[in-house]
Design a protein around this motif. Structure first.
Motif, mmCIF file in Angstrom:
data_model
loop_
_atom_site.group_PDB
_atom_site.id
_atom_site.type_symbol
_atom_site.label_atom_id
_atom_site.label_comp_id
_atom_site.label_asym_id
_atom_site.label_seq_id
_atom_site.Cartn_x
_atom_site.Cartn_y
_atom_site.Cartn_z
ATOM 1 N N GLY A 98 -0.565 -4.227 -4.057
ATOM 2 C CA GLY A 98 -1.965 -3.283 -4.669
ATOM 3 C C GLY A 98 -2.417 -1.822 -3.632
ATOM 4 O O GLY A 98 -3.139 -1.521 -4.501
ATOM 5 N N PHE A 99 -2.193 -2.403 -2.338
ATOM 6 C CA PHE A 99 -2.754 -2.109 -1.670
ATOM 7 C C PHE A 99 -2.339 -0.748 -1.105
ATOM 8 O O PHE A 99 -1.375 -0.691 -0.787
ATOM 9 N N SER A 100 -3.547 0.365 -1.124
ATOM 10 C CA SER A 100 -2.425 1.830 -0.686
ATOM 11 C C SER A 100 -2.595 1.500 0.892
ATOM 12 O O SER A 100 -2.985 0.842 1.279
ATOM 13 N N GLU A 103 -5.631 1.255 2.820
ATOM 14 C CA GLU A 103 -6.568 0.394 2.445
ATOM 15 C C GLU A 103 -5.490 -0.425 2.904
ATOM 16 O O GLU A 103 -7.134 -1.731 4.041
ATOM 17 N N LYS A 104 -4.725 -1.055 3.825
ATOM 18 C CA LYS A 104 -3.861 -1.681 3.894
ATOM 19 C C LYS A 104 -4.378 -1.309 5.730
ATOM 20 O O LYS A 104 -4.645 -2.615 6.809
ATOM 21 N N ALA A 109 -7.869 -3.081 10.503
ATOM 22 C CA ALA A 109 -8.572 -2.809 11.165
ATOM 23 C C ALA A 109 -10.193 -4.253 11.160
ATOM 24 O O ALA A 109 -10.764 -5.658 11.999
ATOM 25 N N ALA A 110 -10.113 -4.689 9.939
ATOM 26 C CA ALA A 110 -11.750 -5.566 9.150
ATOM 27 C C ALA A 110 -10.794 -7.433 10.262
ATOM 28 O O ALA A 110 -11.458 -7.564 10.547
#
Length: 136
Positions: A98-100, A103-104, A109-110
């Motif tokens: 469900g992530f764009s 966002e991925k 990076a996180a």
């Protein structure tokens, strides 16, 4: 993520953590396992006793030091870890779908930043290895 993946796992989170540690670093002396799990030796002994009763680990005298106990994974323990890992992966991938794309990229990076937080520097690893030799 823990709840859906762990719902079918027949062990508590503390037992699962210990099982994972033995699978990752074992066979381990009980004192080393307690240190890695950040629990007292008596707590580690109790958890290992429960895991052993479930057939997930084996505790046996250390052949090199009869005063020490080595904890090792059993095939059943490896199966529990593999099945739990598969369930966790499935939950993670379904949520990630469900992530764009943006966002991925942010998530990647996180993750890299979080890995830097939890991965000790080489000097810290050397200190841990040295402490492990003197604690045994």
């Amino acid at each position: 993520m823990r709840q859906p993946a762990g719902a079918e796992t027949p062990i508590t989170p503390s037992r699962y953590s210990t099982l994972w540690t033995v699978g990752r670093f074992g066979p381990l002396r009980m004192t080393d396992l307690a240190r890695l799990e950040n629990v007292s030796k008596s707590s580690a002994t109790r958890i290992v006793s429960n895991l052993s009763a479930d057939g997930l680990v084996e505790a046996a005298p250390d052949a090199n030091d009869g005063r020490s106990t080595l904890v090792a994974m059993t095939p059943a323990g490896r199966r529990v870890l593999a099945e739990s890992s598969e369930r966790t992966d499935m939950v993670f991938l379904s949520r990630l779908a469900g992530f764009s794309e943006a966002e991925k990229v942010m998530l990647e990076a996180a993750v890299m930043l979080l890995e830097r937080l939890v991965t000790p520097a080489e000097g810290e690893r050397a200190n841990e290895r040295e402490r492990g030799r003197t604690d045994a």
